[in-house]
Each structure stands twice: as C-alpha cells, then as structure tokens.
Design a protein around this motif. Structure first.
Motif, PDB file in Angstrom:
ATOM      1  N   VAL A 122      79.590 109.837 -83.838  1.00 28.93           N
ATOM      2  CA  VAL A 122      78.353 109.118 -84.091  1.00 28.93           C
ATOM      3  C   VAL A 122      78.499 108.172 -85.280  1.00 28.93           C
ATOM      4  N   GLU A 123      79.219 108.619 -86.316  1.00 26.71           N
ATOM      5  CA  GLU A 123      79.329 107.843 -87.540  1.00 26.71           C
ATOM      6  C   GLU A 123      80.474 106.839 -87.509  1.00 26.71           C
ATOM      7  N   GLY A 124      81.461 107.068 -86.671  1.00 26.94           N
ATOM      8  CA  GLY A 124      82.629 106.202 -86.648  1.00 26.94           C
ATOM      9  C   GLY A 124      82.405 104.915 -85.877  1.00 26.94           C
ATOM     10  N   LYS A 125      83.392 104.021 -85.952  1.00 27.49           N
ATOM     11  CA  LYS A 125      83.323 102.758 -85.245  1.00 27.49           C
ATOM     12  C   LYS A 125      83.502 102.999 -83.750  1.00 27.49           C
ATOM     13  N   ARG A 126      82.596 102.452 -82.959  1.00 29.95           N
ATOM     14  CA  ARG A 126      82.614 102.674 -81.526  1.00 29.95           C
ATOM     15  C   ARG A 126      83.703 101.843 -80.845  1.00 29.95           C
ATOM     16  N   GLN A 127      84.487 102.501 -80.011  1.00 28.65           N
ATOM     17  CA  GLN A 127      85.512 101.800 -79.250  1.00 28.65           C
ATOM     18  C   GLN A 127      84.864 101.068 -78.078  1.00 28.65           C
ATOM     19  N   LEU A 128      85.247  99.824 -77.900  1.00 24.27           N
ATOM     20  CA  LEU A 128      84.680  99.030 -76.810  1.00 24.27           C
ATOM     21  C   LEU A 128      85.422  99.333 -75.510  1.00 24.27           C
ATOM     22  N   MET A 129      85.161 100.513 -74.968  1.00 27.46           N
ATOM     23  CA  MET A 129      85.715 100.977 -73.701  1.00 27.46           C
ATOM     24  C   MET A 129      84.594 101.640 -72.916  1.00 27.46           C
ATOM     25  N   PHE A 130      84.633 101.509 -71.593  1.00 33.03           N
ATOM     26  CA  PHE A 130      83.635 102.170 -70.759  1.00 33.03           C
ATOM     27  C   PHE A 130      84.255 102.505 -69.414  1.00 33.03           C
ATOM     28  N   LEU A 131      84.170 103.772 -69.031  1.00 31.46           N
ATOM     29  CA  LEU A 131      84.747 104.271 -67.780  1.00 31.46           C
ATOM     30  C   LEU A 131      86.230 103.911 -67.660  1.00 31.46           C
ATOM     31  N   GLY A 132      86.903 103.870 -68.806  1.00 31.19           N
ATOM     32  CA  GLY A 132      88.342 103.652 -68.821  1.00 31.19           C
ATOM     33  C   GLY A 132      88.783 102.203 -68.883  1.00 31.19           C
ATOM     34  N   TYR A 133      87.837 101.265 -69.007  1.00 29.04           N
ATOM     35  CA  TYR A 133      88.180  99.844 -69.030  1.00 29.04           C
ATOM     36  C   TYR A 133      87.624  99.168 -70.283  1.00 29.04           C
ATOM     37  N   PRO A 134      88.320  98.160 -70.808  1.00 24.01           N
ATOM     38  CA  PRO A 134      87.871  97.454 -72.008  1.00 24.01           C
ATOM     39  C   PRO A 134      86.546  96.724 -71.775  1.00 24.01           C
ATOM     40  N   VAL A 135      85.759  96.631 -72.842  1.00 24.20           N
ATOM     41  CA  VAL A 135      84.474  95.939 -72.796  1.00 24.20           C
ATOM     42  C   VAL A 135      84.545  94.690 -73.679  1.00 24.20           C
ATOM     43  N   ASN A 136      84.178  93.540 -73.121  1.00 22.91           N
ATOM     44  CA  ASN A 136      84.105  92.282 -73.866  1.00 22.91           C
ATOM     45  C   ASN A 136      82.642  91.929 -74.095  1.00 22.91           C
ATOM     46  N   LEU A 137      82.255  91.762 -75.351  1.00 22.32           N
ATOM     47  CA  LEU A 137      80.879  91.391 -75.668  1.00 22.32           C
ATOM     48  C   LEU A 137      80.759  89.868 -75.652  1.00 22.32           C
ATOM     49  N   VAL A 138      79.872  89.365 -74.802  1.00 22.26           N
ATOM     50  CA  VAL A 138      79.705  87.929 -74.611  1.00 22.26           C
ATOM     51  C   VAL A 138      78.320  87.518 -75.109  1.00 22.26           C
ATOM     52  N   LYS A 139      78.297  86.764 -76.186  1.00 21.85           N
ATOM     53  CA  LYS A 139      77.050  86.413 -76.859  1.00 21.85           C
ATOM     54  C   LYS A 139      76.055  85.686 -75.968  1.00 21.85           C
ATOM     55  N   VAL A 140      76.547  84.832 -75.066  1.00 19.70           N
ATOM     56  CA  VAL A 140      75.639  83.974 -74.286  1.00 19.70           C
ATOM     57  C   VAL A 140      75.078  84.665 -73.047  1.00 19.70           C
ATOM     58  N   MET A 141      75.562  85.846 -72.715  1.00 20.17           N
ATOM     59  CA  MET A 141      75.090  86.517 -71.498  1.00 20.17           C
ATOM     60  C   MET A 141      73.706  87.134 -71.682  1.00 20.17           C
ATOM     61  N   ASN A 142      73.124  87.555 -70.585  1.00 25.91           N
ATOM     62  CA  ASN A 142      71.774  88.120 -70.554  1.00 25.91           C
ATOM     63  C   ASN A 142      71.607  89.222 -71.594  1.00 25.91           C
ATOM     64  N   SER A 143      70.607  89.057 -72.468  1.00 26.19           N
ATOM     65  CA  SER A 143      70.351  90.060 -73.505  1.00 26.19           C
ATOM     66  C   SER A 143      68.898  90.523 -73.497  1.00 26.19           C
ATOM     67  N   THR A 144      68.180  90.226 -72.409  1.00 27.27           N
ATOM     68  CA  THR A 144      66.787  90.659 -72.277  1.00 27.27           C
ATOM     69  C   THR A 144      66.729  92.162 -72.034  1.00 27.27           C
ATOM     70  N   LEU A 145      66.030  92.871 -72.881  1.00 24.75           N
ATOM     71  CA  LEU A 145      66.007  94.332 -72.777  1.00 24.75           C
ATOM     72  C   LEU A 145      64.812  94.864 -72.004  1.00 24.75           C
ATOM     73  N   THR A 146      63.877  93.996 -71.677  1.00 22.44           N
ATOM     74  CA  THR A 146      62.743  94.428 -70.862  1.00 22.44           C
ATOM     75  C   THR A 146      63.122  94.339 -69.385  1.00 22.44           C
ATOM     76  N   ALA A 147      62.258  94.882 -68.524  1.00 22.62           N
ATOM     77  CA  ALA A 147      62.536  94.881 -67.083  1.00 22.62           C
ATOM     78  C   ALA A 147      62.638  93.455 -66.556  1.00 22.62           C
ATOM     79  N   GLN A 148      63.614  93.227 -65.672  1.00 21.72           N
ATOM     80  CA  GLN A 148      63.815  91.910 -65.068  1.00 21.72           C
ATOM     81  C   GLN A 148      64.286  92.108 -63.627  1.00 21.72           C
ATOM     82  N   THR A 149      63.419  91.807 -62.690  1.00 20.62           N
ATOM     83  CA  THR A 149      63.733  92.046 -61.282  1.00 20.62           C
ATOM     84  C   THR A 149      64.502  90.874 -60.679  1.00 20.62           C
TER      85      THR A 149
END
Length: 206
Positions: free
Chosen positions: A109-136
C-alpha cells in the motif's frame, strides 16, 4: 531560460503527437490524422464492449479486461502486448481491482505501484479518456495490444526552434518558434470481421 523553453515546446509537441495518434478524427485539428479511436470504431471486430451496467471506470471488472486479452490475435512477431489508459482511468479501474484482490501488505500500500496489470505493462496516456462518471456507448476507454504492429509514426522533420528579434521589436521582445513535421498511420487494427493488433474497450449502451 532557453532550456526551460525547449522542454516546454518539446512537451507541447509530444502532447499533440499523442492527441493525433489516440484521438485523431481526420480533421485539421489533428493534421488530417485518424487516430486509434477513429480507426478502431470502424474496425468493429476489434472493439470489446464492457458488460452491461459497466459504464464507468469504477464499475469495470476483471472480466472486461480479460475479454480484451482473449480477443487479441496471436500474430507472429507480437512479443509483448501492453495496456494504454489514462492515469485517472487506471486508478479507478485497474488499480482498484488489484487492491481488491486481497493479500496486500503495508509495504504494498505504501510502496510505489508497479505499472503492470494481469501480467502486462501499463502505459499511462495523458490525452486518453479520463472521465470518471458514467459514460454510455463510449469508445477508447482503454487499449490492449502491440502498438508497434498497429501503427507507424513517420517524422519528416525533427523539432526545430528559431528566434526573431524583429517580430516584436516595438515591445523589445523575442519571438520563439518551434516546429516539427510528422504523420501517424493506423494500419492494422483489423476490420468488421477480424480483430487487429490493438483491442479497444468501449462502454455498453446501458
């Protein structure tokens, strides 16, 4: 000051490149470039739709992401598929799901989070969808695949900077101009029958 300006201009150019590559619709705003979200929307076989009612990053579950992995074809030469998602979207979905898996310790919880998910690297892309409310019926929440096989970026001219002491002479100011020439071609995202090298996650209609 020169170094600060150079970094600022280079950052602005990098953001524009990402906007063209991920969000481009073919209009002049994106230099006529059609990005991933446009190309994948046409190649419907490469779209993975989240389960009913999973219309926000906070409601996505593991099966939504697992389905994306399962849809990606095993193309020869595809070495390591990766995830592409905004930082807010990652925190509200992938990070949340990892935390909920259990077995976390204080160091996790306190350490730096590794950018991995389900065994694959995660790339954070600033311009991609960041809306946290529902969007159908929304495309481009997340991508999974090998971007190097799905798209090619060509650079006609690298970033160049020029200054002019005459442009704003009356104000005793310098004009600083930064330019580059590039193009991005999204060429292998499949079609209406076959998935390509990138899978796009979309939300359901309800």
């Amino acid at each position: 000051i020169v170094d600060l300006l150079a970094r600022s201009i280079a950052y602005a150019m990098a953001v524009k490149e990402d906007q063209c590559g991920f969000l481009g619709t073919g209009v002049s705003t994106y230099g006529g470039i059609e990005g991933l979200i446009t190309a994948c929307a046409t190649a419907t076989a490469t779209i993975s739709t989240a389960a009913t009612a999973n219309t926000a990053f906070s409601t996505l579950d593991l099966t939504d992401f697992e389905e994306m992995i399962g849809m990606l074809p095993d193309f020869e030469g595809m070495s390591s598929p990766e995830w592409y998602i905004s930082k807010p979207g990652w925190a509200a979905s992938m990070m949340r799901l990892s935390d909920a898996a259990g077995g976390n310790t204080a160091s996790d919880v306190e350490g730096k989070r590794q950018l991995m998910f389900l065994g694959y690297p995660v790339n954070l892309v600033k311009v991609m969808n960041s809306t946290l409310t529902a969007q159908t019926s929304t495309n481009g929440l997340c991508y999974f695949g090998d971007l190097s096989m799905a798209a090619t970026m060509g650079t006609r001219r690298e970033l160049e900077m020029a200054t002019s002491s005459e442009r704003y002479f009356e104000s005793r100011q310098l004009a600083i101009l930064g330019t580059e020439r590039f193009d991005i071609n999204i060429h292998d995202v499949g079609d209406t029958s076959n998935a390509g090298a990138i899978i796009m996650l979309s939300t359901p209609a309800s």
